[in-house]
Scaffold this motif. Structure first.
Motif, PDB file in Angstrom:
ATOM      1  N   PHE A 151       1.160  13.448   0.194  1.00 42.28           N
ATOM      2  CA  PHE A 151       1.636  12.091  -0.089  1.00 42.28           C
ATOM      3  C   PHE A 151       0.968  11.030   0.795  1.00 42.28           C
ATOM      4  CE2 PHE A 151       5.092  14.885  -1.499  1.00 42.28           C
ATOM      5  CZ  PHE A 151       5.259  14.431  -2.804  1.00 42.28           C
ATOM      6  N   LEU A 152      -0.058  11.414   1.561  1.00 45.21           N
ATOM      7  CA  LEU A 152      -0.678  10.421   2.440  1.00 45.21           C
ATOM      8  C   LEU A 152      -1.315   9.315   1.615  1.00 45.21           C
ATOM      9  CD1 LEU A 152      -4.059  10.569   2.471  1.00 45.21           C
ATOM     10  CD2 LEU A 152      -3.602  12.676   3.662  1.00 45.21           C
ATOM     11  N   GLU A 187      -4.396   6.390   1.764  1.00 53.81           N
ATOM     12  CA  GLU A 187      -5.621   6.161   2.511  1.00 53.81           C
ATOM     13  C   GLU A 187      -5.474   4.914   3.377  1.00 53.81           C
ATOM     14  OE1 GLU A 187      -9.146   6.461   0.083  1.00 53.81           O
ATOM     15  OE2 GLU A 187      -8.306   8.219  -0.889  1.00 53.81           O
ATOM     16  N   ASN A 204       3.810   9.029  -7.619  1.00 59.45           N
ATOM     17  CA  ASN A 204       2.739   8.050  -7.812  1.00 59.45           C
ATOM     18  C   ASN A 204       3.044   7.113  -8.972  1.00 59.45           C
ATOM     19  OD1 ASN A 204       1.177   8.611  -5.657  1.00 59.45           O
ATOM     20  ND2 ASN A 204      -0.373   9.792  -6.747  1.00 59.45           N
ATOM     21  N   ASN A 221       3.952  -6.127  -3.084  1.00 62.13           N
ATOM     22  CA  ASN A 221       2.932  -7.150  -2.850  1.00 62.13           C
ATOM     23  C   ASN A 221       2.096  -7.348  -4.103  1.00 62.13           C
ATOM     24  OD1 ASN A 221       3.588  -7.552  -0.108  1.00 62.13           O
ATOM     25  ND2 ASN A 221       2.473  -5.660   0.402  1.00 62.13           N
ATOM     26  N   SER A 229      -0.959  -8.348  -6.314  1.00 58.87           N
ATOM     27  CA  SER A 229      -2.375  -8.226  -5.967  1.00 58.87           C
ATOM     28  C   SER A 229      -3.222  -8.366  -7.221  1.00 58.87           C
ATOM     29  CB  SER A 229      -2.639  -6.857  -5.335  1.00 58.87           C
ATOM     30  OG  SER A 229      -2.491  -5.845  -6.314  1.00 58.87           O
ATOM     31  N   CYS A 267      -5.935   7.815  -7.106  1.00 57.01           N
ATOM     32  CA  CYS A 267      -4.764   8.574  -7.559  1.00 57.01           C
ATOM     33  C   CYS A 267      -3.916   7.912  -8.629  1.00 57.01           C
ATOM     34  CB  CYS A 267      -3.887   8.888  -6.349  1.00 57.01           C
ATOM     35  SG  CYS A 267      -4.698   9.955  -5.167  1.00 57.01           S
ATOM     36  N   PHE A 300     -10.712  -0.282  -2.226  1.00 60.94           N
ATOM     37  CA  PHE A 300      -9.525  -0.497  -3.062  1.00 60.94           C
ATOM     38  C   PHE A 300      -8.324  -0.989  -2.264  1.00 60.94           C
ATOM     39  CE2 PHE A 300      -6.386   2.927  -2.519  1.00 60.94           C
ATOM     40  CZ  PHE A 300      -7.095   3.855  -1.769  1.00 60.94           C
ATOM     41  N   LYS A 301      -8.408  -0.875  -0.938  1.00 62.98           N
ATOM     42  CA  LYS A 301      -7.421  -1.464  -0.036  1.00 62.98           C
ATOM     43  C   LYS A 301      -8.070  -1.524   1.339  1.00 62.98           C
ATOM     44  CE  LYS A 301      -4.161   1.457   1.497  1.00 62.98           C
ATOM     45  NZ  LYS A 301      -3.178   2.572   1.597  1.00 62.98           N
ATOM     46  N   ARG A 361      -5.411 -11.230  -2.908  1.00 63.26           N
ATOM     47  CA  ARG A 361      -4.590 -10.422  -2.004  1.00 63.26           C
ATOM     48  C   ARG A 361      -3.550 -11.250  -1.268  1.00 63.26           C
ATOM     49  NH1 ARG A 361      -4.831  -4.953  -2.844  1.00 63.26           N
ATOM     50  NH2 ARG A 361      -6.907  -4.407  -3.538  1.00 63.26           N
TER      51      ARG A 361
HETATM   52  O1  LIG Z   1       2.559  -3.626  -2.793  1.00 69.82           O
HETATM   53  C1  LIG Z   1       1.473  -3.117  -3.074  1.00 69.82           C
HETATM   54  C2  LIG Z   1       1.109  -1.821  -2.653  1.00 69.82           C
HETATM   55  C3  LIG Z   1      -0.124  -1.307  -3.033  1.00 69.82           C
HETATM   56  N1  LIG Z   1      -0.982  -2.058  -3.791  1.00 69.82           N
HETATM   57  C4  LIG Z   1      -2.273  -1.483  -4.196  1.00 69.82           C
HETATM   58  O2  LIG Z   1      -2.052  -0.201  -4.747  1.00 69.82           O
HETATM   59  C5  LIG Z   1      -3.178   0.647  -4.509  1.00 69.82           C
HETATM   60  C6  LIG Z   1      -2.743   1.960  -3.892  1.00 69.82           C
HETATM   61  O3  LIG Z   1      -2.290   1.736  -2.585  1.00 69.82           O
HETATM   62  P1  LIG Z   1      -1.648   2.873  -1.671  1.00 69.82           P
HETATM   63  O4  LIG Z   1      -0.596   3.547  -2.422  1.00 69.82           O
HETATM   64  O5  LIG Z   1      -1.263   2.251  -0.394  1.00 69.82           O
HETATM   65  O6  LIG Z   1      -2.893   3.822  -1.380  1.00 69.82           O
HETATM   66  P2  LIG Z   1      -3.329   5.261  -1.943  1.00 69.82           P
HETATM   67  O7  LIG Z   1      -4.218   5.842  -0.915  1.00 69.82           O
HETATM   68  O8  LIG Z   1      -3.824   5.148  -3.336  1.00 69.82           O
HETATM   69  O9  LIG Z   1      -1.979   6.134  -1.915  1.00 69.82           O
HETATM   70  C7  LIG Z   1      -1.257   6.450  -3.087  1.00 69.82           C
HETATM   71  O10 LIG Z   1      -1.843   7.550  -3.745  1.00 69.82           O
HETATM   72  C8  LIG Z   1      -1.940   8.741  -2.917  1.00 69.82           C
HETATM   73  C9  LIG Z   1      -2.707   9.764  -3.713  1.00 69.82           C
HETATM   74  O11 LIG Z   1      -1.931  10.492  -4.574  1.00 69.82           O
HETATM   75  C10 LIG Z   1      -0.537   9.186  -2.538  1.00 69.82           C
HETATM   76  O12 LIG Z   1      -0.609  10.356  -1.749  1.00 69.82           O
HETATM   77  C11 LIG Z   1       0.173   8.068  -1.788  1.00 69.82           C
HETATM   78  O13 LIG Z   1       1.507   8.441  -1.485  1.00 69.82           O
HETATM   79  C12 LIG Z   1       0.169   6.806  -2.658  1.00 69.82           C
HETATM   80  O14 LIG Z   1       0.723   5.709  -1.934  1.00 69.82           O
HETATM   81  C13 LIG Z   1      -4.128  -0.165  -3.622  1.00 69.82           C
HETATM   82  O15 LIG Z   1      -5.136  -0.738  -4.413  1.00 69.82           O
HETATM   83  C14 LIG Z   1      -3.229  -1.237  -3.038  1.00 69.82           C
HETATM   84  O16 LIG Z   1      -3.935  -2.401  -2.697  1.00 69.82           O
HETATM   85  C15 LIG Z   1      -0.634  -3.328  -4.205  1.00 69.82           C
HETATM   86  O17 LIG Z   1      -1.400  -3.984  -4.896  1.00 69.82           O
HETATM   87  N2  LIG Z   1       0.588  -3.826  -3.835  1.00 69.82           N
END
Ligand SMILES: O=c1ccn([C@@H]2O[C@H](COP(=O)(O)OP(=O)(O)O[C@H]3O[C@H](CO)[C@@H](O)[C@H](O)[C@H]3O)[C@@H](O)[C@H]2O)c(=O)[nH]1
Ligand SMILES: NC(=O)c1ccc[n+]([C@@H]2O[C@H](COP(=O)([O-])OP(=O)(O)OC[C@H]3O[C@@H](n4cnc5c(N)ncnc54)[C@H](O)[C@@H]3O)[C@@H](O)[C@H]2O)c1
Length: 465
Positions: free
Chosen positions: A164-165, A167, A226, A269, A271, A278, A340-341, A444
């Protein structure tokens, strides 16, 4: 069950690398070997220059520096590592299929199957095989079949232990995990295997946070987690469009609804759209699975999360075009951020790719700056789309290391990743050297509207009119 002293992980990617590094750090008595068929990637994991590891994650290089060569090893000797390990994690990529049945939706399990066959071929004693990759529900059945029918009559216990990490915060997420999920059979050997894996995590996590379930619940929980997270982003993003029409402010709405403890404040948030390797892949997979069981309404419901995300990306690009008087041909647009972030060098499914592709369709001149993404990666992302030739991409797009100089004579800046450094820029100097009117499109919600408008910018912030 014997105490686990040797584990191996097949796949040295964004999950395998950090996850195994943390296990090595927290369990010094366990020998952890991470293997991959990609020689270049393994060479990078073994580099003496820790700033050049194949992936960037805050806190990762310190752990690799501390454990590598002691109880953490990176190697291309896949068979040897499988042979020696008592527990084998499969952490290979499971991308969306690009061919055949389920093309564009189902997960491509060819790498998983190759791993299973390899384990079956090599193993000479009983092993615990752990699914770390994200997999469709009931994949463990297929793995078990392969292992049982092609192996050397050794016993394999299959566990599902999805990761569940996120990035950019991988190390923090691993060390302070909200929960760890372990799915396995309810048989005595299944229970023993679950406890053996649990014992590893218990080195640093309280037992209450280690959840044991059946295999199928564990596999499906990962896709559902997810889907729920992405759904929150799409939900708030659809409302951001409504805010822009009504003078409501998306940040005020996120705060107002997030105060309700049933909704909670995180992941609200607005965006330019979610990216990453994922969310889209896993929802498409969920949609495919639901459809394959004839659950059309379920599939359509979740598919809408992706449709809304695509809409957000194209809406952002269209707003740039219309704000710049419906013609951006030859206009210089500086793109801040390609990942992507923030805090990752990963660009998979980044919103920047879709937005820039739309701007290039209108023949804009694009200059990209990202503090962690290499030039080759940016061009590879654009070339992969096949929208235009690689040569055309290189004529229209420049990648720069100098984000401030890039804005000289620029018509507009688009902020597509929320890197902290963008907040620290001298925006007055940037304004002075841009063509007027000078536009900033903030995908953003990173900068302060009043300050930007006071400087003189035409400042657009997603979710605000
Ligand atoms: O409020 C928010 C939160 C996230 N994002 C965007 O959503 C995407 C995914 O962000 P995040 O979830 O933080 O990163 P990932 O590394 O894709 O992690 C997700 O996907 C992983 C792969 O399965 C899982 O393990 C994690 O729990 C899950 O959070 C990015 O583009 C963020 O910018 C937004 O636009 N608004
Ligand atoms: N990236 C994330 O943040 C994240 C988080 C949670 C779960 N996941 C899931 O974890 C899995 C891995 O994701 P990732 O981002 O680490 O992928 P990745 O592409 O970064 O790494 C996968 C690695 O596996 C290697 N590999 C493929 N087949 C192999 C084989 N037969 N033998 C040895 N090595 C092989 C590849 O060379 C590659 O280096 C996926 O199922 C993904 O959905 C990813």
């Amino acid at each position: 069950m014997k105490k686990i002293t040797k584990i191996c992980c097949i796949g040295a990617g964004y999950v395998g690398g950090p996850t195994m590094s943390v296990i090595a750090k927290q369990c010094p008595e366990i020998q952890v070997t991470v293997v991959d068929i990609n020689k270049e990637r393994i060479a990078q994991w073994n580099t003496t220059d820790l700033d050049n590891l194949p992936i960037y994650e805050p806190g990762l290089k310190e752990i690799v520096g501390e454990r590598r060569g002691k109880n953490l090893f990176f190697s291309t000797e896949v068979d040897k590592a499988i042979d020696e390990a008592q527990m084998i994690f499969i952490s290979v990529n499971t991308p969306t299929k690009t061919y055949g049945k389920g093309k564009g939706q189902a997960a491509d399990l060819k790498f998983i199957e190759l791993c299973a066959r390899n384990i079956a071929k090599v193993a000479k004693d009983d092993k615990i095989v752990v699914e770390k990759s994200t997999l469709p529900v009931r994949t463990a059945q297929a793995i078990q079949n392969i292992l049982d029918h092609t192996g050397n009559a050794v016993k394999f216990e299959i566990l599902s232990n999805p990761e569940f990490l996120a990035e950019g915060t991988a190390i923090e997420d691993l060390i302070h995990a909200d929960r760890v999920l372990i799915g396995g059979n309810d048989t005595p050997t299944g229970k023993a295997a679950k406890n053996a894996l649990s014992a590893i995590y218990e080195h640093w996590l309280p037992k209450e946070r280690i959840l044991q379930t059946n295999v199928w619940s564990s596999e499906l929980s990962k896709l559902v987690a997810n889907a729920f997270l992405a759904q929150r982003v799409s939900s708030i993003n659809t409302i951001s469009a409504l805010c822009e029409k009504t003078d409501a402010n998306i940040q005020e709405i996120s705060r107002a609804i997030g105060f309700d403890s049933r909704i909670g404040p995180k992941f609200l948030n607005a965006s330019v759209g979610f990216g990453g390797s994922c969310f889209q892949k896993d929802i498409l997979n969920l949609v495919y699975i639901a459809r394959s069981y004839g659950l059309t309404e379920v599939a359509n419901y979740w598919e809408q999360v992706i449709i809304a995300n695509d809409y957000q990306k194209s809406r952002f690009a269209e707003n740039i075009i219309s704000s710049l008087y419906n013609t951006i041909s030859g206009k210089k647009i500086v793109v801040y951020g390609w990942a992507f972030k923030k805090d990752t060098n990963d660009t998979r499914e980044s919103a920047a790719i879709a937005v820039v592709d739309a701007l290039l369709e209108e023949r804009a001149e694009i200059i990209v700056y990202d503090p962690k993404v290499a030039k080759e990666r940016i061009f590879a992302d654009l070339d992969y789309l096949n929208t235009r030739t690689p040569e055309e991409n290189r004529v229209l797009v420049t990648v720069t290391n100098d984000p401030i100089k890039a804005t000289e004579e620029a018509h507009a800046i688009a902020i597509l990743t929320e890197w902290d450094e963008f907040k620290e820029y001298d925006w007055k100097t940037i304004f002075k050297q841009m063509l007027k009117p000078a536009f900033v499109f903030d995908g953003r919600r990173l900068l302060d509207s009043t300050a930007m408008e006071r400087i003189g910018f035409n400042y657009y912030k997603i979710g605000q009119s």
